[in-house]
Design a protein around this motif. Sequence first.
Motif, PDB file in Angstrom:
ATOM      1  N   GLN A 224     -12.202 -22.088 -26.623  1.00 34.23           N
ATOM      2  CA  GLN A 224     -11.028 -22.954 -26.526  1.00 34.23           C
ATOM      3  C   GLN A 224     -10.932 -23.685 -25.185  1.00 34.23           C
ATOM      4  N   THR A 225     -11.869 -23.417 -24.296  1.00 40.60           N
ATOM      5  CA  THR A 225     -11.884 -24.131 -23.020  1.00 40.60           C
ATOM      6  C   THR A 225     -12.503 -25.514 -23.220  1.00 40.60           C
ATOM      7  N   LYS A 226     -12.330 -26.368 -22.224  1.00 41.86           N
ATOM      8  CA  LYS A 226     -12.801 -27.752 -22.373  1.00 41.86           C
ATOM      9  C   LYS A 226     -13.967 -28.114 -21.457  1.00 41.86           C
ATOM     10  N   GLY A 227     -14.285 -27.265 -20.513  1.00 40.37           N
ATOM     11  CA  GLY A 227     -15.304 -27.620 -19.534  1.00 40.37           C
ATOM     12  C   GLY A 227     -16.694 -27.140 -19.911  1.00 40.37           C
ATOM     13  N   LEU A 228     -17.538 -27.032 -18.882  1.00 43.24           N
ATOM     14  CA  LEU A 228     -18.887 -26.531 -19.076  1.00 43.24           C
ATOM     15  C   LEU A 228     -18.860 -25.015 -19.240  1.00 43.24           C
ATOM     16  N   VAL A 229     -19.813 -24.491 -19.978  1.00 43.83           N
ATOM     17  CA  VAL A 229     -19.919 -23.057 -20.244  1.00 43.83           C
ATOM     18  C   VAL A 229     -21.248 -22.569 -19.674  1.00 43.83           C
ATOM     19  N   THR A 230     -21.260 -21.359 -19.159  1.00 40.34           N
ATOM     20  CA  THR A 230     -22.484 -20.826 -18.573  1.00 40.34           C
ATOM     21  C   THR A 230     -23.556 -20.595 -19.638  1.00 40.34           C
ATOM     22  N   ASP A 231     -24.792 -20.570 -19.188  1.00 40.62           N
ATOM     23  CA  ASP A 231     -25.924 -20.324 -20.089  1.00 40.62           C
ATOM     24  C   ASP A 231     -25.720 -19.022 -20.863  1.00 40.62           C
ATOM     25  N   GLU A 232     -25.314 -17.978 -20.170  1.00 43.26           N
ATOM     26  CA  GLU A 232     -25.130 -16.677 -20.816  1.00 43.26           C
ATOM     27  C   GLU A 232     -24.114 -16.771 -21.950  1.00 43.26           C
ATOM     28  N   LEU A 233     -22.965 -17.384 -21.685  1.00 42.03           N
ATOM     29  CA  LEU A 233     -21.912 -17.426 -22.696  1.00 42.03           C
ATOM     30  C   LEU A 233     -22.249 -18.392 -23.830  1.00 42.03           C
ATOM     31  N   MET A 234     -22.973 -19.472 -23.530  1.00 38.85           N
ATOM     32  CA  MET A 234     -23.382 -20.373 -24.614  1.00 38.85           C
ATOM     33  C   MET A 234     -24.292 -19.648 -25.602  1.00 38.85           C
ATOM     34  N   ARG A 235     -25.184 -18.830 -25.093  1.00 35.63           N
ATOM     35  CA  ARG A 235     -26.055 -18.064 -25.986  1.00 35.63           C
ATOM     36  C   ARG A 235     -25.242 -17.099 -26.842  1.00 35.63           C
ATOM     37  N   LYS A 236     -24.184 -16.535 -26.261  1.00 29.98           N
ATOM     38  CA  LYS A 236     -23.363 -15.556 -26.973  1.00 29.98           C
ATOM     39  C   LYS A 236     -22.438 -16.206 -27.998  1.00 29.98           C
ATOM     40  N   ILE A 237     -22.098 -17.473 -27.788  1.00 34.07           N
ATOM     41  CA  ILE A 237     -21.196 -18.160 -28.708  1.00 34.07           C
ATOM     42  C   ILE A 237     -21.794 -18.250 -30.108  1.00 34.07           C
ATOM     43  N   GLY A 238     -23.117 -18.321 -30.185  1.00 31.53           N
ATOM     44  CA  GLY A 238     -23.747 -18.417 -31.505  1.00 31.53           C
ATOM     45  C   GLY A 238     -23.353 -19.699 -32.202  1.00 31.53           C
ATOM     46  N   ASN A 239     -22.809 -19.595 -33.400  1.00 31.29           N
ATOM     47  CA  ASN A 239     -22.361 -20.796 -34.113  1.00 31.29           C
ATOM     48  C   ASN A 239     -20.846 -20.806 -34.287  1.00 31.29           C
ATOM     49  N   ARG A 240     -20.145 -20.103 -33.395  1.00 27.61           N
ATOM     50  CA  ARG A 240     -18.680 -20.109 -33.442  1.00 27.61           C
ATOM     51  C   ARG A 240     -18.143 -21.448 -32.922  1.00 27.61           C
ATOM     52  N   LEU A 241     -17.241 -22.025 -33.668  1.00 27.08           N
ATOM     53  CA  LEU A 241     -16.625 -23.289 -33.272  1.00 27.08           C
ATOM     54  C   LEU A 241     -15.247 -23.082 -32.676  1.00 27.08           C
ATOM     55  N   TYR A 242     -14.582 -22.034 -33.103  1.00 30.43           N
ATOM     56  CA  TYR A 242     -13.230 -21.757 -32.605  1.00 30.43           C
ATOM     57  C   TYR A 242     -12.929 -20.289 -32.850  1.00 30.43           C
ATOM     58  N   GLY A 243     -12.667 -19.566 -31.776  1.00 28.60           N
ATOM     59  CA  GLY A 243     -12.295 -18.168 -31.905  1.00 28.60           C
ATOM     60  C   GLY A 243     -13.476 -17.247 -32.155  1.00 28.60           C
ATOM     61  N   CYS A 244     -13.165 -15.970 -32.243  1.00 33.41           N
ATOM     62  CA  CYS A 244     -14.172 -14.936 -32.499  1.00 33.41           C
ATOM     63  C   CYS A 244     -13.487 -13.763 -33.191  1.00 33.41           C
ATOM     64  N   ASP A 245     -14.101 -13.268 -34.248  1.00 35.80           N
ATOM     65  CA  ASP A 245     -13.509 -12.175 -35.030  1.00 35.80           C
ATOM     66  C   ASP A 245     -14.323 -10.886 -34.973  1.00 35.80           C
ATOM     67  N   THR A 246     -15.368 -10.851 -34.173  1.00 35.43           N
ATOM     68  CA  THR A 246     -16.296  -9.723 -34.212  1.00 35.43           C
ATOM     69  C   THR A 246     -15.603  -8.377 -34.052  1.00 35.43           C
ATOM     70  N   CYS A 247     -14.696  -8.269 -33.086  1.00 35.99           N
ATOM     71  CA  CYS A 247     -14.071  -6.971 -32.837  1.00 35.99           C
ATOM     72  C   CYS A 247     -13.156  -6.537 -33.976  1.00 35.99           C
ATOM     73  N   GLN A 248     -12.814  -7.463 -34.852  1.00 32.10           N
ATOM     74  CA  GLN A 248     -12.014  -7.099 -36.028  1.00 32.10           C
ATOM     75  C   GLN A 248     -12.900  -6.834 -37.247  1.00 32.10           C
ATOM     76  N   THR A 249     -13.957  -7.621 -37.393  1.00 33.47           N
ATOM     77  CA  THR A 249     -14.797  -7.437 -38.578  1.00 33.47           C
ATOM     78  C   THR A 249     -15.537  -6.112 -38.559  1.00 33.47           C
ATOM     79  N   VAL A 250     -15.818  -5.579 -37.371  1.00 31.14           N
ATOM     80  CA  VAL A 250     -16.541  -4.298 -37.292  1.00 31.14           C
ATOM     81  C   VAL A 250     -15.602  -3.094 -37.367  1.00 31.14           C
TER      82      VAL A 250
END
Length: 404
Positions: A224-250
């Motif tokens: 939900q941020t608007k600026g640049l994202v670090t290499d590490e976090l871009m790799r972790k984003i995967g194909n998420r466009l908005y939000g993350c549900d991982t901690c709920q789906t597991v």
Amino acid sequence: MDNVTSWEKLKHELKAAAAGLGIDKIGIASADPFVELKQRLIRHRELGYESGFEEPDLDKRTQPSLLLENPQSIIAIAVAYPSKLKNPPKSEPGARRGIMSRSAWGEDYHKVLRDRMRKLEDWLRERVPSLRAESMVDTGALSDRAVAERAGIGWSAKNCSVITPEWGSWVYLGEMITNLPLPPDEPVAESCGDCTACMDACPTDALVAPGQLNAQRCISFVTQTKGLVTDELMRKIGNRLYGCDTCQTVCPKNRGKNWTHQPELQPDLEKAKPLLVPLLTMGNREFKEAYGQTSSAWRGRKPIQRNAVIALGNFKDPSGVQPLANVLRSDPRFELRATAAWSLGRIGGAAARDALEQALKLEREEAVLEAISAALAAGSPGNRDAAQEALGAPGEDDGLVKRE
């Protein structure tokens, strides 16, 4: 209505009326200050774990009396939402898709819950004309979680969600501070036990302790941020466009739970799991028409378009090279150009390198030039082999294209 029995009766009638008001659960909390919460919030701030989206005044977040004069009770509500897509479109080579978190499926839940709150307030006012009330949903000053926990809606879990015994954590929360002396409910016993599935699965280890989140590392916040994202976090984003549900789906408490009875909250499959390439060239008007009625629209199209650029890089699909090259060459926003350079480096191969080298000759923005240089250093023809990986695979619907 001036005795304890009458208020108890009203509370019973209110809960019985919940389903008819479109509310799945109602609980009552006292309007006392949230003293322990304030201490946790102070420590949270000291550690730098806030997202910046919260109400900055910690007194307003913990003292209901600052929001409504002489409050007597807080009515907490929960509305259940869906967790599964029925027959979702497939993400395939040449037609890669992103994923919106469940909180962005259907109509904007803020609007839906405000509607439920209005109905609840009307119901109460018919019976108690002297009602005074202050309602809030998510963006209000009070902590929805703290109120829901005190009101017996559910317990505050290790993943920082409220888990209800009936609906799991797939619930939106809201509250209404009132001048009605409704008897409070008992809190629900914590039931996470020794389970740490959510903490173990968090892509960025943002759950730093049970019930403690470093929002700066939370993928939901980062998307939900608007600026640049670090290499590490871009790799972790995967194909998420908005939000993350991982901690709920597991979460084992959510297993098999999917709620389809709230019509406004049901997903449009093409919006919940959209094609990535068309997002890159979507104008403001088109974005508002497509996503303006969803909760994902509040930050505008820029974060979602940037995340689509990231997702194309994480898929490492050669079909993404030309659309990304177009972004790198002509998008007026330097953040998207720099991100496109990163994604081209992720995909690699001759075509990606050519696009990067051409852009290097024309680009003037320092941040983009740095991104291009880094991408050229990272990209190599050998990376094309990764494009053949089965990336549209298990976990993609939760945003994890693959783990690295």
